[in-house]
Design an enzyme around this catalytic site. Sequence first.
Site, mmCIF file in Angstrom:
data_model
loop_
_atom_site.group_PDB
_atom_site.id
_atom_site.type_symbol
_atom_site.label_atom_id
_atom_site.label_comp_id
_atom_site.label_asym_id
_atom_site.label_seq_id
_atom_site.Cartn_x
_atom_site.Cartn_y
_atom_site.Cartn_z
ATOM 1 N N SER A 65 0.552 -3.254 4.578
ATOM 2 C CA SER A 65 -0.238 -2.038 4.732
ATOM 3 C C SER A 65 -0.233 -1.594 6.188
ATOM 4 O O SER A 65 -0.162 -2.417 7.109
ATOM 5 C CB SER A 65 -1.678 -2.262 4.274
ATOM 6 O OG SER A 65 -2.435 -1.069 4.429
ATOM 7 N N THR B 145 1.818 3.805 4.494
ATOM 8 C CA THR B 145 2.671 2.608 4.529
ATOM 9 C C THR B 145 4.067 2.931 4.015
ATOM 10 O O THR B 145 5.060 2.752 4.727
ATOM 11 C CB THR B 145 2.038 1.482 3.694
ATOM 12 O OG1 THR B 145 0.723 1.214 4.190
ATOM 13 C CG2 THR B 145 2.877 0.214 3.779
ATOM 14 N N SER C 191 -2.583 0.430 -4.803
ATOM 15 C CA SER C 191 -3.127 1.557 -4.050
ATOM 16 C C SER C 191 -4.454 2.031 -4.624
ATOM 17 O O SER C 191 -4.756 1.826 -5.800
ATOM 18 C CB SER C 191 -2.118 2.711 -4.089
ATOM 19 O OG SER C 191 -2.651 3.891 -3.519
ATOM 20 N N ASN C 192 -5.218 2.715 -3.779
ATOM 21 C CA ASN C 192 -6.420 3.402 -4.244
ATOM 22 C C ASN C 192 -6.085 4.658 -5.044
ATOM 23 O O ASN C 192 -6.934 5.189 -5.767
ATOM 24 C CB ASN C 192 -7.306 3.795 -3.056
ATOM 25 C CG ASN C 192 -8.142 2.637 -2.547
ATOM 26 O OD1 ASN C 192 -8.347 1.646 -3.243
ATOM 27 N ND2 ASN C 192 -8.627 2.760 -1.313
ATOM 28 N N PHE D 64 -8.313 -1.292 7.549
ATOM 29 C CA PHE D 64 -9.297 -1.773 6.564
ATOM 30 C C PHE D 64 -8.606 -2.537 5.446
ATOM 31 O O PHE D 64 -9.161 -3.498 4.889
ATOM 32 C CB PHE D 64 -10.115 -0.605 5.997
ATOM 33 C CG PHE D 64 -9.382 0.237 4.984
ATOM 34 C CD1 PHE D 64 -9.420 -0.087 3.641
ATOM 35 C CD2 PHE D 64 -8.652 1.344 5.387
ATOM 36 C CE1 PHE D 64 -8.742 0.690 2.700
ATOM 37 C CE2 PHE D 64 -7.973 2.116 4.462
ATOM 38 C CZ PHE D 64 -8.014 1.786 3.120
ATOM 39 N N ASP D 65 -7.389 -2.126 5.114
ATOM 40 C CA ASP D 65 -6.622 -2.752 4.048
ATOM 41 C C ASP D 65 -6.099 -4.121 4.486
ATOM 42 O O ASP D 65 -6.099 -5.084 3.701
ATOM 43 C CB ASP D 65 -5.453 -1.832 3.699
ATOM 44 C CG ASP D 65 -5.000 -1.939 2.259
ATOM 45 O OD1 ASP D 65 -5.696 -2.593 1.458
ATOM 46 O OD2 ASP D 65 -3.961 -1.341 1.938
ATOM 47 N N ARG E 162 -8.796 13.156 5.563
ATOM 48 C CA ARG E 162 -8.464 11.752 5.300
ATOM 49 C C ARG E 162 -9.663 10.853 5.579
ATOM 50 O O ARG E 162 -9.941 9.908 4.814
ATOM 51 C CB ARG E 162 -7.276 11.335 6.169
ATOM 52 C CG ARG E 162 -6.864 9.872 6.069
ATOM 53 C CD ARG E 162 -6.381 9.490 4.708
ATOM 54 N NE ARG E 162 -5.774 8.148 4.718
ATOM 55 C CZ ARG E 162 -5.659 7.370 3.656
ATOM 56 N NH1 ARG E 162 -6.119 7.769 2.475
ATOM 57 N NH2 ARG E 162 -5.088 6.187 3.743
ATOM 58 N N ASN F 205 -2.841 0.308 7.132
ATOM 59 C CA ASN F 205 -4.255 0.652 7.314
ATOM 60 C C ASN F 205 -5.081 -0.578 7.668
ATOM 61 O O ASN F 205 -5.051 -1.583 6.952
ATOM 62 C CB ASN F 205 -4.793 1.293 6.027
ATOM 63 C CG ASN F 205 -4.056 2.574 5.683
ATOM 64 O OD1 ASN F 205 -4.141 3.555 6.414
ATOM 65 N ND2 ASN F 205 -3.313 2.574 4.579
ATOM 66 N N ASP G 199 0.868 -1.167 0.000
ATOM 67 C CA ASP G 199 0.000 0.000 0.000
ATOM 68 C C ASP G 199 0.915 1.229 0.000
ATOM 69 O O ASP G 199 2.103 1.128 0.300
ATOM 70 C CB ASP G 199 -0.880 -0.034 1.254
ATOM 71 C CG ASP G 199 -1.678 1.234 1.433
ATOM 72 O OD1 ASP G 199 -2.410 1.615 0.506
ATOM 73 O OD2 ASP G 199 -1.545 1.855 2.503
ATOM 74 N N LYS H 99 -10.254 -0.328 -2.704
ATOM 75 C CA LYS H 99 -10.038 -1.243 -1.591
ATOM 76 C C LYS H 99 -10.965 -0.842 -0.452
ATOM 77 O O LYS H 99 -11.196 0.350 -0.247
ATOM 78 C CB LYS H 99 -8.578 -1.170 -1.111
ATOM 79 C CG LYS H 99 -7.563 -1.702 -2.109
ATOM 80 C CD LYS H 99 -6.153 -1.799 -1.533
ATOM 81 C CE LYS H 99 -5.512 -0.463 -1.308
ATOM 82 N NZ LYS H 99 -4.117 -0.553 -0.849
#
Length: 222
Positions: A175, A16, A118-119, A179-180, A41, A177, A12, A151
């Site tokens: 990652s 990251t 990545s998003n 959620f990731d 964010r 994050n 990510d 994601k």
Amino acid sequence: MNEETIEAVVFDVYGTLFGFGRLAERARAIVGDVPLLDRWRTKQLEHSFLRTILGEYEDFWVITAQALDAACEQLELELLPEEREHLLHGWLELDPFPETAMALERLAERGLRLAVLSNGSPMMLEQLLRMAGLREWFEAVLSADAVRRYKPSPAVYALAPAHLVVPPERILFCSANGFDVAGALRYGFRVCWVDRTGSALDALGKQPHRTVQSLTELSEQL
């Protein structure tokens, strides 16, 4: 984890490989101690999740701009056009964490294939990585834009094994994050949580295969 089974490490980007320190400084210089970046964010992630659920895709750069406007509205802030533009372009000028370049070099020296997933939009990712001098380390820079979802949609994670031609269980996804981490575990990757803050992880009952405090720690273990 049997390290011999790992052929590729996929990262990510936001939080990251790159931190938000410089962007936070920009925000403070414009609005003071108002928590604009945190709200921004949060709105950025909320908008990406909702647009995926609703099937109403927008480029991540557009989402980032709309999230800034939404955050400012909630916080009752009015930005000048040049201030708004300065903040938006901060996403293209984030600083990598201090250990990032050395860790990538070590992993590459071990023969591991490296990629980004990545998003972020292709434009955002390419500019950011090139600005930081990190683009050369990555075989692939994969963006959620390719599937017009974000994601933690499984369709995004599927980009990595499809492009690298490596099964998910031989990919270590990294990652910072939560959620990731949850999404990558659900998809079937080996997962490394980069826990830089010592915070609690909510991965929907699943645990990452590895937890590190920095990318240096990861590069020393693989």
